[in-house]
Design a protein around this motif. Sequence first.
Motif, PDB file in Angstrom:
ATOM      1  N   TYR A 138       0.941  -1.312   0.105  1.00  0.00           N
ATOM      2  CA  TYR A 138       0.005  -0.074   0.030  1.00  0.00           C
ATOM      3  C   TYR A 138       0.936   1.298   0.128  1.00  0.00           C
ATOM      4  CZ  TYR A 138      -3.429  -3.324   1.922  1.00  0.00           C
ATOM      5  OH  TYR A 138      -4.073  -4.478   1.979  1.00  0.00           O
ATOM      6  N   ASP A 140       0.178   5.712  -0.130  1.00  0.00           N
ATOM      7  CA  ASP A 140      -0.527   7.022  -0.566  1.00  0.00           C
ATOM      8  C   ASP A 140      -0.145   7.619  -1.855  1.00  0.00           C
ATOM      9  OD1 ASP A 140      -1.814   7.003   2.068  1.00  0.00           O
ATOM     10  OD2 ASP A 140       0.065   7.892   2.786  1.00  0.00           O
ATOM     11  N   SER A 142       0.533  11.183  -3.506  1.00  0.00           N
ATOM     12  CA  SER A 142       0.800  12.480  -2.847  1.00  0.00           C
ATOM     13  C   SER A 142      -0.203  13.337  -3.063  1.00  0.00           C
ATOM     14  CB  SER A 142       2.208  12.823  -3.105  1.00  0.00           C
ATOM     15  OG  SER A 142       2.622  14.134  -2.637  1.00  0.00           O
ATOM     16  N   ASP A 145      -6.385  12.106  -1.191  1.00  0.00           N
ATOM     17  CA  ASP A 145      -6.915  10.973  -0.149  1.00  0.00           C
ATOM     18  C   ASP A 145      -6.834   9.707  -0.715  1.00  0.00           C
ATOM     19  OD1 ASP A 145     -10.517  11.457  -0.234  1.00  0.00           O
ATOM     20  OD2 ASP A 145      -9.090  11.437  -1.950  1.00  0.00           O
ATOM     21  N   THR A 146      -6.117   9.411  -1.791  1.00  0.00           N
ATOM     22  CA  THR A 146      -6.277   8.086  -2.584  1.00  0.00           C
ATOM     23  C   THR A 146      -4.865   7.154  -1.816  1.00  0.00           C
ATOM     24  OG1 THR A 146      -6.982   9.221  -4.323  1.00  0.00           O
ATOM     25  CG2 THR A 146      -5.904   7.070  -4.936  1.00  0.00           C
ATOM     26  N   VAL A 147      -5.048   5.866  -1.856  1.00  0.00           N
ATOM     27  CA  VAL A 147      -4.339   4.971  -1.503  1.00  0.00           C
ATOM     28  C   VAL A 147      -4.295   3.859  -2.830  1.00  0.00           C
ATOM     29  CG1 VAL A 147      -3.560   3.134   0.221  1.00  0.00           C
ATOM     30  CG2 VAL A 147      -4.781   5.166   1.176  1.00  0.00           C
ATOM     31  N   ARG A 188      -9.051   6.856   0.868  1.00  0.00           N
ATOM     32  CA  ARG A 188      -8.403   6.234   2.143  1.00  0.00           C
ATOM     33  C   ARG A 188      -9.297   6.118   3.187  1.00  0.00           C
ATOM     34  NH1 ARG A 188      -3.832   9.077   5.695  1.00  0.00           N
ATOM     35  NH2 ARG A 188      -3.815   7.656   7.585  1.00  0.00           N
ATOM     36  N   ALA A 207       5.418   8.658  -0.461  1.00  0.00           N
ATOM     37  CA  ALA A 207       4.233   8.422  -0.937  1.00  0.00           C
ATOM     38  C   ALA A 207       4.385   8.598  -2.665  1.00  0.00           C
ATOM     39  CB  ALA A 207       3.209   9.588  -1.089  1.00  0.00           C
ATOM     40  N   SER A 217       4.950  12.270   2.419  1.00  0.00           N
ATOM     41  CA  SER A 217       3.364  11.718   2.543  1.00  0.00           C
ATOM     42  C   SER A 217       3.064  12.727   3.757  1.00  0.00           C
ATOM     43  CB  SER A 217       3.665  10.243   3.459  1.00  0.00           C
ATOM     44  OG  SER A 217       2.541   9.941   4.269  1.00  0.00           O
ATOM     45  N   HIS A 219       0.978  11.614   5.887  1.00  0.00           N
ATOM     46  CA  HIS A 219       0.491  10.850   6.988  1.00  0.00           C
ATOM     47  C   HIS A 219       1.729  10.397   7.780  1.00  0.00           C
ATOM     48  CE1 HIS A 219      -3.408  11.019   5.100  1.00  0.00           C
ATOM     49  NE2 HIS A 219      -3.124  10.737   4.034  1.00  0.00           N
TER      50      HIS A 219
END
Length: 370
Positions: A138, A140, A142, A145-147, A188, A207, A217, A219
């Motif tokens: 997995y 992210d 950049s 809000d997509t993974v 996400r 990311a 990232s 996050h």
Amino acid sequence: MQCLTKLSLIAFFAVTTPSVSGAQSIEGFRLGDDKIALQRLGVPSETKVDGAFTTLAYHGPDGIDINATYQKPSNRLVALQATWPKDAVGPSTGYGDLTFGKTTLSEIRSQMGSKGILYGSQSPVVTSAEGAINILSYFDVSGTDTVATFVTSIDSDEAATLKATFGADAYKNAPAAAKLRTISLSRREYLENSHGSKRTLDVGYRAISWTSKDTTSKHPAISLARIKPAQLPVFRTYSGPNNFPDFTGRDKEFSNFRTRITDGMSGGPSFAGEYSVIQIGCGTGCSFAYVGNNRTGQVFNVPVGGEDNMYLSLRYQLDSRLLVAQWADYDASKCYVQFFGFDDGEWSDLLKREVGSMDDCFKTIAQNVR
């Protein structure tokens, strides 16, 4: 599928980077599109409803299977997935040089620079009843809000060959054998409905940058303590008599330490349902470890130890296949915590995190993992 212990894109986009309009899309569909856009695929082969979410399955172009999930009442797409269902080399994914059935997990990790994100409630490696192995990676995307999820697979025959060729080191060689089977994009928030919000980022994580050069990232890494033994449960616990190694046959390579291994197994299993962990010193700050199967007597190497992994500490428990190792890299003067899964004699390297300078390895794992 049974969870194992067990378990992914940046540099290759320099070759053929998708345009901004084409990025974050699968077969021309984008997250946020209205479900009506799917009509060009015809009638779905299957429809699954899960609360506010509906997933439609299609047999897409080039033999690719497509799943698209939308949310009610907005009817906007929240997840897209493309899967190559055949064993042969498939078509290009449309992203750089990624090719279904050809690109390996080793190549993805090399180009990404890390193993990606570990979700707290989802094992990164799963196996089917037939013995096929799927490894989930997995990352992210950049600035969004997509993974992105990349699933690489090893069929049952290849898995058997790996085990026969490399024995206990089969999982170390698995990334070179695992071929890209599925790419998916998810909001996400939607992904975390099933995977949970607790995440840990691998060493060197960054990311995916599909629309800019920013690879940082948004996050931050979370507490390492959120990787729990319960993620890798055992399915049986051995309570019979202790069976010791065959030091003149199958386990001959371990015969130099027969006394230490036998003594270490005498108390019964303490790890992964039927194994004893035996740690043996090899000098100041140096040690290595084995696991012995109390049911079969077979011995396996623990994948860390010796002068490359100084001040080795291990944490494990009987009802889990998760082994946590803390060790120091003397040359780099850094301390690491590393997570491994163990299943039927095979190790899976799940995650490695730097926790500080070498001096931090004089703390307990519990002190560093919090």
